[in-house]
Design an enzyme around this catalytic site. Structure first.
Site, mmCIF file in Angstrom:
data_model
loop_
_atom_site.group_PDB
_atom_site.id
_atom_site.type_symbol
_atom_site.label_atom_id
_atom_site.label_comp_id
_atom_site.label_asym_id
_atom_site.label_seq_id
_atom_site.Cartn_x
_atom_site.Cartn_y
_atom_site.Cartn_z
ATOM 1 N N HIS A 172 0.841 -1.205 0.000
ATOM 2 C CA HIS A 172 0.000 0.000 0.000
ATOM 3 C C HIS A 172 0.879 1.259 0.000
ATOM 4 C CE1 HIS A 172 -2.890 -2.880 2.025
ATOM 5 N NE2 HIS A 172 -3.647 -2.387 1.069
ATOM 6 N N GLN A 224 -18.490 -5.729 -0.805
ATOM 7 C CA GLN A 224 -17.690 -6.600 -1.670
ATOM 8 C C GLN A 224 -17.377 -7.947 -1.020
ATOM 9 O OE1 GLN A 224 -14.547 -3.436 -1.834
ATOM 10 N NE2 GLN A 224 -13.135 -5.139 -1.844
HETATM 11 O O1 PAF Z 1 -8.422 -3.270 -3.341
HETATM 12 C C1 PAF Z 1 -9.039 -2.929 -2.318
HETATM 13 O O2 PAF Z 1 -8.473 -2.801 -1.216
HETATM 14 C C2 PAF Z 1 -10.541 -2.687 -2.388
HETATM 15 O O3 PAF Z 1 -11.148 -3.575 -3.278
HETATM 16 C C3 PAF Z 1 -10.904 -1.234 -2.730
HETATM 17 C C4 PAF Z 1 -10.406 -0.838 -4.107
HETATM 18 C C5 PAF Z 1 -10.296 -0.303 -1.694
HETATM 19 C C6 PAF Z 1 -12.423 -1.043 -2.712
HETATM 20 O O4 PAF Z 1 -12.960 -1.346 -1.470
#
Ligand code: PAF
Length: 280
Positions: A41, A65
């Site tokens: 990240h 999600q």
């Molecule tokens: O890749 C991720 O961490 C997630 O899918 C995102 C893009 C932050 C959306 O919740």
């Protein structure tokens, strides 16, 4: 230390304050995350910083999600450590709660076709609608000049790119290369779930994909996919969702390596599902 905000109204005014400077308009970059930040990240934030003046990082574990049987409750939530890891690299951290992102009565879902077909969707049918809806909401809230997504989630990167193009959102999407551990394992927040033995098995995924690329370059893509699937099982993965060689942009099935292609894979060890991908 970043300015931490938790509502969209606060986010907009914090961004407006950064944007309008006495010497002109500053460029804003965004890195959407679900927290549990690792060096991968941080590399997305570094990439964003190379394209803009100030970076906004969002930290939100997006319930939309995750399917009911997935790891939403167990997903690591480490806000204090995340803020410490970001240090001064982010100007603003947007850490909303679920009510802010999905107010009472929320009834909108964004479905992207094209690159979302197959692969992850075959195993996580809810996933890309959840991602596209939250990413659209984040981008509309922040209106960044650029947003950076990791190539680690390669299908997601293509889906978000298509979303932004189709809806003409005023943000340029930038893909950043996957950061890997010394043994080649792609960095992921879910690696934290792996036991010591599972971690050893996990490290074989990238090696098997590299071998599959060499085999694919000799001509038979389907044979390379099948050999990689059985190598993953032999290496100790409990199940293999897919190994697929696809067009690098549309992710459609290809018969030969005539255009840029990508190998993508998903496999499970115990309860942990790992994904990885590489250019072919
Ligand atoms: O890749 C991720 O961490 C997630 O899918 C995102 C893009 C932050 C959306 O919740």
């Amino acid at each position: 230390m970043a300015h931490i905000v938790s509502t969209i109204a606060e986010l907009r005014s914090a961004i407006a304050a950064l944007k309008h400077t006495s010497v002109g308009r500053a460029r804003i970059g965004m890195v959407p995350t679900m927290g549990a930040l690792h060096d991968g990240h941080v590399s997305l934030v570094t990439e964003a910083k190379a394209h803009c003046d100030h970076v906004v990082v969002s930290i939100f574990v997006n319930p939309a999600q995750f399917a009911p049987h997935e790891d939403f409750d167990a997903y690591p939530r480490t806000l204090d450590a995340d803020l410490a890891r970001l240090g001064d690299a982010a100007a603003i951290v947007f850490a909303p709660n679920a009510r802010e992102m999905y107010p009472e009565g929320f009834a909108t879902g964004i479905t992207v076709g094209g690159p979302s077909a197959g692969l992850e969707t075959d195993f996580r049918p809810h996933f890309f609608t959840g991602v596209a809806t939250v990413v659209a909401k984040l981008l509309i809230a922040a209106l960044p000049d650029i947003a950076v997504f990791g190539e680690k989630d390669y299908q997601q990167l293509q889906v978000v790119t298509r979303l932004v193009r189709d809806l003409a959102l005023p943000t340029r999407i930038i893909g950043a290369p996957t950061l890997r551990e010394a043994d080649g394992l792609a960095m992921s927040s879910r690696n934290a779930y792996l036991s010591a033995d599972e971690r050893k098995v996990a490290a074989t995924l990238n090696v098997i994909l590299k071998n599959a690329i060499l085999q694919a370059r000799r001509g038979d893509l389907r044979a390379a996919e099948m050999a990689a699937e059985s190598a993953l099982t032999t290496a100790g993965f409990d199940s293999v969702d897919y190994v697929a060689i696809r067009d690098a942009e549309s992710l459609s099935v290809i018969a030969a390596l005539e255009r840029p292609a990508r190998i993508l894979a998903a496999a499970k060890i115990g309860k942990t599902r790992l994904i990885d991908n590489m250019a072919v």
